[in-house]
Design a protein around this motif. Structure first.
Motif, PDB file in Angstrom:
ATOM      1  N   GLY A 183       0.814  -1.201   0.000  1.00 59.47           N
ATOM      2  CA  GLY A 183       0.000   0.000   0.000  1.00 59.47           C
ATOM      3  C   GLY A 183       0.851   1.256   0.000  1.00 59.47           C
ATOM      4  N   PRO A 184       0.218   2.413  -0.136  1.00 60.92           N
ATOM      5  CA  PRO A 184       0.979   3.674  -0.107  1.00 60.92           C
ATOM      6  C   PRO A 184       1.557   3.921   1.282  1.00 60.92           C
ATOM      7  N   PRO A 185       2.753   4.519   1.375  1.00 59.10           N
ATOM      8  CA  PRO A 185       3.358   4.746   2.699  1.00 59.10           C
ATOM      9  C   PRO A 185       2.549   5.656   3.602  1.00 59.10           C
ATOM     10  N   ASP A 186       1.748   6.540   3.016  1.00 61.88           N
ATOM     11  CA  ASP A 186       0.939   7.442   3.826  1.00 61.88           C
ATOM     12  C   ASP A 186      -0.527   7.024   3.869  1.00 61.88           C
ATOM     13  N   GLY A 187      -0.816   5.768   3.547  1.00 56.67           N
ATOM     14  CA  GLY A 187      -2.187   5.286   3.537  1.00 56.67           C
ATOM     15  C   GLY A 187      -2.707   5.011   4.936  1.00 56.67           C
ATOM     16  N   PRO A 188      -3.974   4.603   5.025  1.00 54.99           N
ATOM     17  CA  PRO A 188      -4.561   4.314   6.347  1.00 54.99           C
ATOM     18  C   PRO A 188      -3.915   3.099   6.981  1.00 54.99           C
ATOM     19  N   ALA A 189      -3.668   3.188   8.271  1.00 56.09           N
ATOM     20  CA  ALA A 189      -3.015   2.113   9.011  1.00 56.09           C
ATOM     21  C   ALA A 189      -4.050   1.167   9.602  1.00 56.09           C
ATOM     22  N   LEU A 190      -3.619  -0.056   9.880  1.00 55.55           N
ATOM     23  CA  LEU A 190      -4.499  -1.057  10.473  1.00 55.55           C
ATOM     24  C   LEU A 190      -4.398  -1.076  11.981  1.00 55.55           C
ATOM     25  N   TRP A 191      -3.173  -1.053  12.513  1.00 54.43           N
ATOM     26  CA  TRP A 191      -2.984  -1.185  13.951  1.00 54.43           C
ATOM     27  C   TRP A 191      -1.940  -0.182  14.416  1.00 54.43           C
ATOM     28  N   ARG A 192      -2.001   0.122  15.683  1.00 54.00           N
ATOM     29  CA  ARG A 192      -0.978   0.928  16.342  1.00 54.00           C
ATOM     30  C   ARG A 192      -0.242   0.030  17.320  1.00 54.00           C
ATOM     31  N   LEU A 193       1.068   0.002  17.224  1.00 52.70           N
ATOM     32  CA  LEU A 193       1.895  -0.844  18.074  1.00 52.70           C
ATOM     33  C   LEU A 193       2.728   0.022  19.008  1.00 52.70           C
ATOM     34  N   VAL A 194       2.800  -0.394  20.257  1.00 53.57           N
ATOM     35  CA  VAL A 194       3.620   0.284  21.260  1.00 53.57           C
ATOM     36  C   VAL A 194       4.735  -0.669  21.664  1.00 53.57           C
ATOM     37  N   GLU A 195       5.982  -0.250  21.476  1.00 53.80           N
ATOM     38  CA  GLU A 195       7.120  -1.114  21.770  1.00 53.80           C
ATOM     39  C   GLU A 195       7.387  -1.182  23.267  1.00 53.80           C
ATOM     40  N   ARG A 196       7.789  -2.363  23.719  1.00 50.68           N
ATOM     41  CA  ARG A 196       8.159  -2.554  25.115  1.00 50.68           C
ATOM     42  C   ARG A 196       9.633  -2.957  25.182  1.00 50.68           C
ATOM     43  N   ASP A 197       9.930  -4.205  25.450  1.00 47.73           N
ATOM     44  CA  ASP A 197      11.329  -4.651  25.481  1.00 47.73           C
ATOM     45  C   ASP A 197      11.879  -4.700  24.061  1.00 47.73           C
ATOM     46  N   ARG A 198      13.126  -4.207  23.908  1.00 45.29           N
ATOM     47  CA  ARG A 198      13.750  -4.124  22.589  1.00 45.29           C
ATOM     48  C   ARG A 198      15.063  -4.893  22.587  1.00 45.29           C
ATOM     49  N   TYR A 199      15.393  -5.428  21.387  1.00 44.31           N
ATOM     50  CA  TYR A 199      16.634  -6.170  21.174  1.00 44.31           C
ATOM     51  C   TYR A 199      17.223  -5.701  19.855  1.00 44.31           C
ATOM     52  N   ARG A 200      18.553  -5.670  19.785  1.00 49.34           N
ATOM     53  CA  ARG A 200      19.229  -5.139  18.601  1.00 49.34           C
ATOM     54  C   ARG A 200      20.158  -6.179  18.013  1.00 49.34           C
ATOM     55  N   TRP A 201      20.428  -6.037  16.727  1.00 45.54           N
ATOM     56  CA  TRP A 201      21.360  -6.903  16.016  1.00 45.54           C
ATOM     57  C   TRP A 201      22.752  -6.295  16.139  1.00 45.54           C
ATOM     58  N   ALA A 202      23.625  -6.944  16.922  1.00 44.00           N
ATOM     59  CA  ALA A 202      24.961  -6.424  17.213  1.00 44.00           C
ATOM     60  C   ALA A 202      26.003  -7.214  16.420  1.00 44.00           C
ATOM     61  N   ARG A 203      26.928  -6.510  15.823  1.00 45.67           N
ATOM     62  CA  ARG A 203      27.965  -7.172  15.021  1.00 45.67           C
ATOM     63  C   ARG A 203      28.875  -8.054  15.866  1.00 45.67           C
ATOM     64  N   HIS A 204      29.088  -7.657  17.109  1.00 47.30           N
ATOM     65  CA  HIS A 204      29.961  -8.435  18.001  1.00 47.30           C
ATOM     66  C   HIS A 204      29.205  -8.738  19.288  1.00 47.30           C
ATOM     67  N   GLY A 205      27.993  -9.204  19.152  1.00 49.97           N
ATOM     68  CA  GLY A 205      27.163  -9.433  20.327  1.00 49.97           C
ATOM     69  C   GLY A 205      27.338 -10.789  20.969  1.00 49.97           C
ATOM     70  N   ASP A 206      27.878 -11.774  20.232  1.00 52.81           N
ATOM     71  CA  ASP A 206      28.043 -13.110  20.804  1.00 52.81           C
ATOM     72  C   ASP A 206      29.249 -13.119  21.734  1.00 52.81           C
ATOM     73  N   PRO A 207      29.058 -13.369  23.035  1.00 52.50           N
ATOM     74  CA  PRO A 207      30.208 -13.314  23.949  1.00 52.50           C
ATOM     75  C   PRO A 207      31.205 -14.447  23.734  1.00 52.50           C
ATOM     76  N   ASP A 208      30.796 -15.540  23.102  1.00 51.30           N
ATOM     77  CA  ASP A 208      31.699 -16.679  22.913  1.00 51.30           C
ATOM     78  C   ASP A 208      32.549 -16.540  21.662  1.00 51.30           C
ATOM     79  N   THR A 209      31.933 -16.169  20.542  1.00 48.26           N
ATOM     80  CA  THR A 209      32.655 -16.102  19.270  1.00 48.26           C
ATOM     81  C   THR A 209      32.932 -14.677  18.805  1.00 48.26           C
ATOM     82  N   ASP A 210      32.438 -13.668  19.533  1.00 44.66           N
ATOM     83  CA  ASP A 210      32.573 -12.273  19.142  1.00 44.66           C
ATOM     84  C   ASP A 210      31.945 -12.021  17.771  1.00 44.66           C
TER      85      ASP A 210
END
Length: 656
Positions: A330-357
């Motif tokens: 759909g168009p980026p400025d079209g009508p939305a279906l739902w509103r989401l509120v974020e709670r706990d967040r997680y990120r993709w880290a390049r060196h996030g694995d403590p074992d293999t870096d």
């Protein structure tokens, strides 16, 4: 353009515009399924109270009437219906039919035809709305489940790593409160039985005498004169009893006298109220325990492990920082279906694995915002800990409405928590975010207040940017702005509070009624608020000098350092000073504009906004002088005395 170091994301079925249209069509009645439906049984309760006859209770040979079990059950059934419509349990579609059956078949529950057929009409309409909304909700959920099948792995499962999501913590609050309510529900009938047995025992020791009816007040309390059983002077007693026929002055009234206790013969203890109130307490307790059991069942399931149904969607941010879900095509400025509120967040880290870096999904904590997984600030974007300039604030607001593709695991109205995986979109987002969102997504609604707030925020930022850009360029010949003092003339600062207090006191004398609410609480509440609002509109003073900005209003004086201020401008006849934490100091500017036409720029709010904006963003142009700090005089004392004097007058007038 998406970040290049994207994590391994599974391919989810797209949420198309056609599927979104089918979802909307399946939930036509869902907007009516709100807690506002509880107003219908509340209005019916007021109607039944007005039209039902007062003598519906059973009357004994002494002419004393009491509410029957049917009328009591009808009253508490409507209250339970209100509670259930507010609580919105899953079985709420069954509430109106059950309530209608109780109201219709309860013996002596509803007597007047108007009340009976109003109950039928109300509950049939409620049942139609709730059943239609529930059927539409299930149909829409089935469509999303069919569209999202088969399940796809979570992003960390696709990366071959365990889930970083911690189990939902268990809170004992609902279970504890539910257990306490069940104990209250058991204790109330037991207390009623104990009190009833005590009254019967007291009746066995009481002496029966015949009194003489006197006058009765507006509430129906009858005064009775009687001769004590042991002799002595004549006594009086006040009887609050529902009579089949109110005894007239001079008529005999049989009494039971036991020492200082006097009551009408036949006025037996009625425990139907304790039983009904205990049932309502039990209902609340069961609702809380059921909610806790559902939360425990959800908590027992693995949190975002393995795979789950998912949809490829598009999300954009709104002015409040929430995320709106749109169809992928759909168009980026079209009508939305739902509103989401974020709670706990997680990120993709390049060196996030403590074992293999190596790369991994890790919790997105505030102290991690300085590493390489966050996009660096550009020329039009402030860093995580930098105070944004007005131009940066304008650029940030302009990004509101930008959309990005995302993957939404588990759609709305499901029993489990939802997960949204998306690239960075909000301020200070990492490159990739996996956020737990609200368990039940709610559809966005047109919010004029939010739109006005966004317009005001953007306008104030733009005006501040123009003011700072027009300031004297930096250099050795740059002149700092002069320390200034803006204030309403003293007569206008002092008069509004006392004048409003006198007007409200006169209105109370001529218009107020009796009772605690109309005669005391309502005048205190509305009157004090009106006095303070009037004083706040015309009592302000502002001083801008080397130490920052000091603002005095009706009852308080506040001090702000220049780094705490982010913007200042006049928008729609209001002077708005925006602070770093997001708070706005808003002052009506039309009185000062009128004064500025006749007395010069020392009363001009536009000039005040120019000085504040310049000093906040140009340290080299800040005032060098310090002005005497004598703000708040004399309006703070006068306004305090006005509120205190008005409150004292209301209390004395009510008691006298």
């Amino acid at each position: 353009m998406l970040p290049s170091d994207a994590p391994p994301l599974p391919s989810a079925a797209p949420l198309t515009a056609a599927a979104a249209a089918r979802w909307r069509a399946a939930r036509t009645a869902w907007r009516l399924d709100t807690r506002w439906l509880a107003l219908a049984p509340a209005a019916f309760l007021a109607l039944a109270t007005a039209v039902e006859p007062a003598d519906t209770g059973g009357c004994n040979v002494q002419g004393v009437c009491q509410d029957t079990w049917g009328s009591t059950l009808a009253f508490w059934t409507v209250l339970a219906e209100i509670v259930l419509l507010i609580a919105k349990p899953r079985f709420r579609a069954l509430v109106p039919p059950v309530a209608l059956a109780v109201l219709w078949y309860a013996p002596g529950g509803l007597v007047s035809p108007l009340a009976r057929w109003s109950a039928v009409l109300m509950n049939l309409l409620l049942a139609a709305v709730l059943i239609g909304a529930e059927l539409g909700r299930r149909r829409a959920r089935r469509q999303l489940d069919e569209l999202a099948a088969p399940p796809v792995p979570f992003p960390w499962t696709a990366a071959g790593a365990p889930s970083p999501v911690h189990p939902e913590p268990e809170g004992p609050g609902r279970r504890l409160l539910g257990g306490l309510l069940l104990m209250v529900a058991l204790a109330l009938p037991l207390y009623g039985l104990w009190a009833q047995a005590g009254q019967r025992a007291a009746d066995g020791r009481a002496t029966r005498v015949v009194g003489t009816a006197g006058s009765s007040d507006g509430d129906g309390v009858l005064t009775v004169r009687f001769q004590p059983p042991g002799g002595g002077p004549e006594r009086t007693a006040a009887l609050d009893v529902q009579w089949q026929r109110q005894p007239q002055p001079g008529e005999p009234v049989p009494l039971l006298v036991n020492g200082d206790s006097v009551r009408a013969a036949g006025d037996d203890y009625d425990l139907s109220g304790q039983v009904a109130f205990g049932g309502l307490s039990a209902l609340l307790g069961l609702l809380l325990l059921g909610s806790a059991a559902a939360a425990n069942a959800r908590r027992a399931r693995p949190a975002f492990e393995g795979s789950a149904p998912a949809l490829a969607v598009r999300v954009r941010t709104d002015a409040r920082g929430d995320l709106l879900v749109l169809p992928l095509d759909g168009p980026p400025d079209g009508p939305a279906l739902w509103r989401l509120v974020e709670r706990d967040r997680y990120r993709w880290a390049r060196h996030g694995d403590p074992d293999t870096d190596g790369p991994a999904w890790v919790p997105d904590l505030p102290e991690t915002e300085e590493d390489e997984d966050y996009p660096g600030p550009s020329s039009d974007e402030a860093g995580p800990y930098d105070r944004p300039t007005p131009a940066q604030a304008v650029a940030r607001l302009a990004r509101t409405g930008r959309s990005v593709p995302a993957v939404l695991y588990r759609g709305p109205d499901g029993p489990d928590r939802q997960l949204l995986v998306r690239p960075g979109l909000l301020d200070h987002d990492p490159n990739w975010v996996a956020a737990e969102v609200a368990p039940v997504a709610r559809a966005p609604r047109l919010n004029r207040k939010a739109e006005y707030a966004r317009e005001q925020e953007l306008a104030v930022a733009e005006l501040t940017a123009e003011t700072v850009a027009a300031a004297h360029p930096a250099g050795s010949d740059a002149r700092p702005v002069a320390a200034r003092r803006w204030e309403i003339p003293v007569l206008l600062r002092v008069l509004p509070g006392p004048a409003m207090a006198l007007l409200l006191a006169a209105a109370v004398v001529f218009l107020s009624g009796g009772g605690w609410w109309q005669g005391l609480l309502r005048p205190l509440w509305f009157g004090s608020s009106a006095i303070l609002a009037c004083g706040h509109a015309l009592s302000w003073q502002i001083v801008a000098d080397r130490d920052g900005l000091r603002v005095a209003t009706a009852l308080r004086v506040r001090h702000f350092r220049w780094p705490q201020i982010t913007a200042a401008a006049v928008h729609r006849r209001r002077l708005i000073i925006r602070l770093r934490g997001g708070e706005d100091l808003s002052v009506t500017g039309w009185p000062m504009s009128r004064l500025a036409r006749h007395l010069g720029e020392r009363y001009d709010p536009v000039e005040l906004a120019r000085v504040v904006a310049t000093a906040a963003h140009r340290p080299d142009l800040r005032p060098k002088q310090v002005l005497p700090d004598r703000l708040g005089r004399p309006q703070r004392l006068v306004n305090t005395l006005s509120v205190a004097g008005f409150a004292l007058f209301i209390v004395v007038h009510h008691w006298l």
